[in-house]
Design a protein around this motif. Sequence first.
Motif, PDB file in Angstrom:
ATOM      1  N   TYR A  39      -9.880 -19.750  58.207  1.00  0.00           N
ATOM      2  CA  TYR A  39     -10.005 -19.747  56.748  1.00  0.00           C
ATOM      3  C   TYR A  39      -9.551 -18.397  56.196  1.00  0.00           C
ATOM      4  N   HIS A  40     -10.009 -17.331  56.803  1.00  0.00           N
ATOM      5  CA  HIS A  40      -9.679 -15.979  56.352  1.00  0.00           C
ATOM      6  C   HIS A  40      -8.176 -15.720  56.443  1.00  0.00           C
ATOM      7  N   TYR A  41      -7.544 -16.153  57.521  1.00  0.00           N
ATOM      8  CA  TYR A  41      -6.121 -15.907  57.737  1.00  0.00           C
ATOM      9  C   TYR A  41      -5.220 -16.845  56.938  1.00  0.00           C
ATOM     10  N   GLU A  42      -5.656 -18.105  56.764  1.00  0.00           N
ATOM     11  CA  GLU A  42      -4.739 -19.122  56.252  1.00  0.00           C
ATOM     12  C   GLU A  42      -5.078 -19.667  54.872  1.00  0.00           C
ATOM     13  N   VAL A  43      -6.344 -19.571  54.460  1.00  0.00           N
ATOM     14  CA  VAL A  43      -6.735 -20.109  53.153  1.00  0.00           C
ATOM     15  C   VAL A  43      -6.864 -18.993  52.129  1.00  0.00           C
ATOM     16  N   GLU A  44      -7.728 -18.020  52.443  1.00  0.00           N
ATOM     17  CA  GLU A  44      -7.961 -16.912  51.511  1.00  0.00           C
ATOM     18  C   GLU A  44      -8.692 -15.792  52.232  1.00  0.00           C
ATOM     19  N   GLN A  45      -8.220 -14.577  52.070  1.00  0.00           N
ATOM     20  CA  GLN A  45      -8.907 -13.442  52.687  1.00  0.00           C
ATOM     21  C   GLN A  45     -10.275 -13.273  52.032  1.00  0.00           C
ATOM     22  N   LEU A  46     -11.280 -13.080  52.883  1.00  0.00           N
ATOM     23  CA  LEU A  46     -12.657 -13.073  52.409  1.00  0.00           C
ATOM     24  C   LEU A  46     -13.248 -11.668  52.419  1.00  0.00           C
ATOM     25  N   PRO A  47     -13.804 -11.223  51.286  1.00  0.00           N
ATOM     26  CA  PRO A  47     -14.635 -10.021  51.328  1.00  0.00           C
ATOM     27  C   PRO A  47     -15.981 -10.360  51.946  1.00  0.00           C
ATOM     28  N   ARG A  48     -16.738  -9.367  52.320  1.00  0.00           N
ATOM     29  CA  ARG A  48     -18.012  -9.615  53.009  1.00  0.00           C
ATOM     30  C   ARG A  48     -18.978 -10.465  52.204  1.00  0.00           C
ATOM     31  N   VAL A  49     -18.945 -10.304  50.888  1.00  0.00           N
ATOM     32  CA  VAL A  49     -19.904 -11.050  50.060  1.00  0.00           C
ATOM     33  C   VAL A  49     -19.598 -12.548  50.032  1.00  0.00           C
ATOM     34  N   ASP A  50     -18.421 -12.934  50.526  1.00  0.00           N
ATOM     35  CA  ASP A  50     -18.037 -14.340  50.469  1.00  0.00           C
ATOM     36  C   ASP A  50     -18.300 -15.099  51.769  1.00  0.00           C
ATOM     37  N   LEU A  51     -19.102 -14.512  52.640  1.00  0.00           N
ATOM     38  CA  LEU A  51     -19.469 -15.203  53.875  1.00  0.00           C
ATOM     39  C   LEU A  51     -20.973 -15.080  54.102  1.00  0.00           C
ATOM     40  N   ALA A  52     -21.634 -16.203  54.277  1.00  0.00           N
ATOM     41  CA  ALA A  52     -23.079 -16.212  54.522  1.00  0.00           C
ATOM     42  C   ALA A  52     -23.393 -17.211  55.624  1.00  0.00           C
ATOM     43  N   GLY A  53     -24.380 -16.859  56.448  1.00  0.00           N
ATOM     44  CA  GLY A  53     -24.781 -17.743  57.543  1.00  0.00           C
ATOM     45  C   GLY A  53     -26.235 -18.132  57.450  1.00  0.00           C
ATOM     46  N   ARG A  89     -23.200 -11.650  64.264  1.00  0.00           N
ATOM     47  CA  ARG A  89     -22.012 -11.573  65.094  1.00  0.00           C
ATOM     48  C   ARG A  89     -20.804 -11.157  64.258  1.00  0.00           C
ATOM     49  N   PRO A  90     -19.951 -10.282  64.814  1.00  0.00           N
ATOM     50  CA  PRO A  90     -18.719  -9.925  64.107  1.00  0.00           C
ATOM     51  C   PRO A  90     -17.718 -11.068  64.164  1.00  0.00           C
ATOM     52  N   VAL A  91     -16.940 -11.220  63.112  1.00  0.00           N
ATOM     53  CA  VAL A  91     -15.858 -12.201  63.096  1.00  0.00           C
ATOM     54  C   VAL A  91     -14.583 -11.439  63.443  1.00  0.00           C
ATOM     55  N   SER A  92     -14.147 -11.581  64.663  1.00  0.00           N
ATOM     56  CA  SER A  92     -13.062 -10.773  65.205  1.00  0.00           C
ATOM     57  C   SER A  92     -11.827 -10.752  64.306  1.00  0.00           C
ATOM     58  N   GLY A  93     -11.328  -9.544  64.056  1.00  0.00           N
ATOM     59  CA  GLY A  93     -10.080  -9.371  63.318  1.00  0.00           C
ATOM     60  C   GLY A  93     -10.191  -9.475  61.817  1.00  0.00           C
ATOM     61  N   THR A  94     -11.406  -9.614  61.277  1.00  0.00           N
ATOM     62  CA  THR A  94     -11.565  -9.814  59.835  1.00  0.00           C
ATOM     63  C   THR A  94     -12.386  -8.725  59.144  1.00  0.00           C
TER      64      THR A  94
END
Length: 228
Positions: free
Chosen positions: A93-107, A66-71
């Motif tokens: 998290y992406h907007y308020e803690v730290e912008q995430l590159p793709r490699v920093d998100l896993a499901g 699933r896409p993470v809208s707006g990121t």
Amino acid sequence: MSGISRRVVVKGAGVLAVAAAAGSFASPAAAAAPAAPPGARKKAPTSANGWTVEEQANHVSTVWTRPVSGTGLEVDIRIGDVEAILLHVVRRYHYEVEQLPRVDLAGWQRIDGLKKDAPESNLASGTAVRIRPGAGASGSLFPLQVLTVRDILADCEGVVRWGGDDSPVDESLFYIDRGPDDASVQELADRLRRAEATPGEGAGVTVDVLAPSRRDRAKRLVKEQRAN
């Protein structure tokens, strides 16, 4: 004896006695165990939070990419209410803690290689995500980032738990902390969906995580979750 010899009668009685004796020595467990009903299905394995483990994603599964809208991000996640909740967490998290590159998100990942009774097993049911997977150790976030994570968790009303509160600590892990039949999962998902559809609400809207009311709410949740 008329029609039947005494030898036949004695022999028959002996056979009946042996059969009765054999029956008396049968295992109680064997006698009590009911036969499995025809077509009975083996119970599917579950992750630590009680959700069914999936063997694959994107094919005969409840887990899809699933896409993470707006990121610009995407993640393998359990579709439906879990998707609505965990993608909200990722977006904030992406907007308020730290912008995430793709490699920093896993499901989702296969249960092989995961500890089956530990929180990380929730990845295998699609009910968890890792944000910055290599940064699970305690102290991986700055204090203000931790305050923001706490606010995100409070926004999820206890339905989501952070691995930073577990032992051993895993600050990269966020997971659903309710079972599949818990009404609070759907209630939270519905609230988040309504917020996303309302201008000025939802992930991406600036909030003051230091506001006293928000801090109090976050502190209460920390105490509740650490006590469990």
